[in-house]
Scaffold this active site. Structure first.
Site, PDB file in Angstrom:
ATOM      1  N   SER A 293     -38.961  14.935  19.237  1.00 58.53           N
ATOM      2  CA  SER A 293     -38.373  15.902  20.152  1.00 58.53           C
ATOM      3  C   SER A 293     -39.094  17.230  20.089  1.00 58.53           C
ATOM      4  O   SER A 293     -39.656  17.606  19.055  1.00 58.53           O
ATOM      5  CB  SER A 293     -36.899  16.098  19.774  1.00 58.53           C
ATOM      6  OG  SER A 293     -36.344  17.213  20.430  1.00 58.53           O
TER       7      SER A 293
ATOM      8  N   LYS B 298     -35.483  15.447  13.115  1.00 53.50           N
ATOM      9  CA  LYS B 298     -36.715  15.052  13.791  1.00 53.50           C
ATOM     10  C   LYS B 298     -37.934  15.552  13.014  1.00 53.50           C
ATOM     11  O   LYS B 298     -38.932  14.845  12.873  1.00 53.50           O
ATOM     12  CB  LYS B 298     -36.728  15.574  15.231  1.00 53.50           C
ATOM     13  CG  LYS B 298     -35.690  14.903  16.131  1.00 53.50           C
ATOM     14  CD  LYS B 298     -35.856  13.393  16.181  1.00 53.50           C
ATOM     15  CE  LYS B 298     -34.874  12.730  17.114  1.00 53.50           C
ATOM     16  NZ  LYS B 298     -34.971  11.247  17.111  1.00 53.50           N
TER      17      LYS B 298
ATOM     18  N   TYR C 140     -29.864  18.475  13.928  1.00 52.38           N
ATOM     19  CA  TYR C 140     -30.528  17.454  14.751  1.00 52.38           C
ATOM     20  C   TYR C 140     -32.040  17.689  14.773  1.00 52.38           C
ATOM     21  O   TYR C 140     -32.836  16.786  14.510  1.00 52.38           O
ATOM     22  CB  TYR C 140     -29.982  17.463  16.184  1.00 52.38           C
ATOM     23  CG  TYR C 140     -30.881  16.737  17.152  1.00 52.38           C
ATOM     24  CD1 TYR C 140     -30.958  15.341  17.146  1.00 52.38           C
ATOM     25  CD2 TYR C 140     -31.695  17.437  18.048  1.00 52.38           C
ATOM     26  CE1 TYR C 140     -31.812  14.671  18.004  1.00 52.38           C
ATOM     27  CE2 TYR C 140     -32.545  16.782  18.914  1.00 52.38           C
ATOM     28  CZ  TYR C 140     -32.599  15.401  18.892  1.00 52.38           C
ATOM     29  OH  TYR C 140     -33.457  14.742  19.745  1.00 52.38           O
TER      30      TYR C 140
END
Length: 340
Positions: free
Chosen positions: A125, A154, A150
């Protein structure tokens, strides 16, 4: 060639399964159905004529992952989508995100590195860049301290894969850092269908237009952008899915320059939240009810991609516009809700 797609019944995963099957790959899906429905298999079959194999597995169950690889011993590559993905939720539930997004990755890599050869595509991402110093964002931009758990999963995920690729010569990986996927397949057989309250902008827009939500919240209008709202690079999910197939094929055909590569996937154009809302209103003919609320923790001001590396090295370029993506998302929503 048999390819494992984890999270293959989800939004991006299901569209990638379609493109893999269209390209001649044999696909087996793992999904725990926590944010997807098994009925997506029927949509994939209607588009491609083939129903992929499916196993309901929670990838946090190491024994189940090991048993899967014994059953499907002929898997030669994997595309890994399975992960919790909402920025706001991750701020409130950090341990859930670290457990779900990292343990599943580790257990997969432990099995893949046992093989004579394995190719791995990681769903990464643009959140790894945080608030980038320069726009558009190139792959050489520094990875900043994450704005959310989050985003941190990644970053850590990429580090785990990079370290694994250093040690195992039989293992080749590409991390695809994508920006904001939206839209649906033109057939309206598959699309984005979040369970519960949507965490992303476009499904919240389409559900508001369909009458499921009373109004849309715009998180902040005091950012240093053209209209004060956050700017993102919105990419059609079908374009994104095709990039995954091209990345996998790059590894299969030994065209990768190193055994760990990264590519940005976006359109190269930033659109503000209000621009997306107004473009949706234009393509749908529906006036949206929305209100400005406080900023949301974890959001960066602006992020859009420099796509030169993906264009020139991977040979991929986005083809579909923001308006086309929003129109397809609305057509999908209308079909799901039975709206004429």
């Amino acid at each position: 060639m048999k390819i494992l797609v984890t999270g293959g019944l989800g939004f991006i995963g299901s569209h990638t399964v379609v493109e893999l099957q269209n390209a001649g790959y044999d696909v087996v899906i793992i999904d725990d159905l926590s944010n997807a429905s098994e009925s997506v298999l029927d949509g994939i079959q209607k588009i491609t004529g083939t129903k992929p194999d499916f196993e309901k597995i929670d990838l946090r169950d190491r024994d189940a992952v090991s048993a899967f690889f014994k059953k499907y011993s002929d898997i030669s590559g994997a595309i890994h989508f399975a992960a919790s993905k909402a920025v706001g939720e991750s701020v409130n539930k950090p341990l859930l995100y670290y457990e779900n997004n990292l343990s599943s990755l580790i257990y997969l890599l432990q099995e893949l590195t046992k093989k004579d050869a394995a190719n791995f595509i990681f769903s990464s991402s643009c959140t790894v860049y945080g608030q980038a110093d320069e726009l558009p964002i190139t792959e050489k931009a520094p990875v900043k301290p994450a704005e959310s758990p989050y985003g941190n999963t990644k970053q850590i995920g990429e580090e785990i894969i990079r370290d694994t690729a250093k040690i195992y010569d039989n293992f080749n990986a590409i991390a695809l850092r994508y920006f904001n996927p939206i839209g649906a397949h033109e057939s309206c057989e598959i699309g984005e269908l979040p369970l519960g309250v949507p965490q992303n902008l476009v499904p919240f827009i389409t559900q508001t237009a369909a009458g499921l939500r009373q109004e849309l919240s715009v998180f902040g209008d005091d950012y240093p952008t053209s209209d004060g709202t956050c700017v993102r690079d919105y990419i059609h999910v079908v374009d994104l899915a095709k990039a995954h197939v091209m990345a996998l094929t790059r590894l299969v055909e030994d065209k990768n320059e190193t055994n760990y590569e990264t590519f940005n996937l976006g359109t190269g154009t930033g659109s503000s939240v209000l621009e997306v809302i107004h473009t949706f209103e234009e393509v749908s003919g529906v006036d949206l009810s929305y209100k400005i609320v406080d900023r949301r923790e974890g959001d960066v001001v602006a992020a859009y991609a420099d796509t030169v590396k993906a264009n020139e090295v991977l040979g991929w370029k986005s083809q579909l516009t923001l308006a086309e993506a929003l129109k397809s998302a609305w057509n999908w929503e209308k079909k799901v809700r039975g709206i004429n």
